[in-house]
Write an enzyme that holds these catalytic residues in place. Structure first.
Site, short mmCIF file in Angstrom:
data_model
loop_
_atom_site.label_atom_id
_atom_site.label_comp_id
_atom_site.label_asym_id
_atom_site.label_seq_id
_atom_site.Cartn_x
_atom_site.Cartn_y
_atom_site.Cartn_z
CB SER A 287 -0.96 -0.07 1.19
OG SER A 287 -1.99 0.88 1.05
CG HIS B 132 -5.60 -2.70 0.93
ND1 HIS B 132 -4.94 -2.47 -0.26
CD2 HIS B 132 -4.99 -1.87 1.82
CE1 HIS B 132 -4.02 -1.55 -0.10
NE2 HIS B 132 -4.01 -1.17 1.16
CG ASP C 43 -7.26 -3.28 -2.41
OD1 ASP C 43 -7.83 -2.39 -1.76
OD2 ASP C 43 -6.04 -3.55 -2.30
#
Lengths: 276, 276
Positions: B146, B254, B222
């Protein structure tokens, strides 16, 4: 049953669910990992019982079990370690009350109304799992860490037809002779220590043994060796000539880093028994 | 440097250490996994940069990296995601300030005195690691999740001689065009968006490319796809004819369950580049 979350993990699904437990008379939360193989048929089930202070979440996120469970085609259930909630008794100590159910049915106040973790693991949760998920309940095995290793061993030794194999990571092995045991068994079951003996895996091993394979891993640098008393269980296993593997692992402590390091061995061990 | 903890893990050592960072002008904490091979010689180093809200601890305990790092003989360092402490600026939002350093050197108040995570990762921490641990600093690779995937890509693309390979899990891929980026780059670097462009991996890919191998994994489920903008990076990779593997993974979200599911692939990918 309420679905709290479901995450794809190693091709399967790591779920978290809440349900009403009759035994504990409260809502209970558990994690369940279903491997990819569960998408096309029923899979065998491995129980993972956690230790003091843990919830369903700790091992589910830190033990690395999903990688090996997916490869082996085995589901893994991560129950909570006690009843919880505002109406449930508790204690300020980390090792009594919520987070410290010790896998017994309490008979003493203030614990008796909710602290029935034995029945929860032995009866309540298996009934729910059988009804809700693609699990082959004729193929179950059990493991656990610390207090959960104690729970895994005592349940397997007491319910011989239920589990094909049993293992433990650093179990509380002789609680009737330890401050991790005498305090809690006294609080939950009363001061007559005769009632405690059914919850001591060293004593159960001496009296009954286990028909299937048994694996125990213990870190040689575990900071709680004096409380765990692995020597008592090792002696009982050898004295009974119980088929088993008992490994003292050089350098390892009591943490999840220890558990994760040997999780593959434990899941492969159970998978072999569950395939048979 | 202060040792906060060391746990045996998969035959190696998972440590946590604190040190004074000149770049960040505060104490910083990081995790370092040394595989068993580090007991007999220097080992290559993989950087794992974490995402928003994380400390050094999250990936160290939840991503399952140690199993594969031990097998591959690769060390893994888990830096924190920002400066921290009572004298360090912060914001009430989860995505700005402490836990959200975005791997840049802030030029704007109140962030400029401490928020220098680019220099921390590029200069400060490598110097400490080289001095204190048996690491072969001529063999380094980098990955992240991320915001940390953003950091891994921008560092690797900007410092081409430093990293042999780069990968990312669900990176913030085009921050100059996303609310995960415009807000933070504006706060840290000022409102002139020309200064932001050096910290956008899609733009860097278009301008520079990367000389080594590149791997990106992105979950197709996600919940942050609109903020991550993987399509921009995928387009830039293809338009440049950059040798790379970009995988859209069906069903994954995610979470760390996604990261853990593909950690083996990423460590094996880097290990191959580091052996060469």
């Amino acid at each position: 049953m309420l679905t709290k979350s479901e995450n794809r993990s190693f091709g399967g699904v790591q779920g978290v669910y809440t349900h009403r437990s009759e035994s504990c008379a409260c809502d209970m939360t558990f994690g369940l990992y279903l491997p990819p193989q569960a998408q096309t048929g029923k899979v065998p089930l491995l129980w993972y019982l956690s230790g003091l202070t843990c919830t369903h979440d700790n091992a589910m996120t830190k033990a690395g079990a999903q990688a090996w469970a997916a490869a082996a085609g085995v589901a893994v259930v991560f129950p909570d370690t006690s009843p919880r909630g505002p109406g449930v008794a508790d204690d300020e100590a980390y090792d009594l009350g919520q987070g410290a159910g010790f896998y017994v049915n309490a008979t003493q106040d203030p614990w008796a109304p909710h602290f029935r973790m034995w029945d929860y693991i032995a009866t309540d949760l298996p009934a729910l799992l059988a009804a809700e998920f693609p699990l082959d309940m004729d193929r179950q095995s059990i493991t656990g860490h610390s207090m959960g290793g104690h729970g895994a061993l005592t349940l397997a030794l007491t319910l011989p037809d239920r589990f094909r194999s049993v293992s433990a990571f650093a179990p509380i092995a002789n609680p009737t002779q330890s401050d991790w045991g005498r305090k809690q068994l006294g609080a939950y079951l009363g001061e007559d220590s005769a009632a405690w003996e059914a919850h001591d895996s060293t004593l159960l091993m001496t009296e009954r043994g286990f028909a299937g394979p048994l694996l125990v891993d213990q870190g040689a640098q575990d900071q709680f060796l004096d409380l765990l008393k692995p020597e008592a269980l090792a002696h009982a296993i050898a004295a009974r000539r119980q088929p088993a593997t008992f490994r003292m692992q050089a350098g390892y402590d009591h943490s999840y880093f220890f558990v994760a390091s040997f999780m593959r061995d434990h899941i492969d061990f159970h998978a072999e028994a569950l395939r048979a």
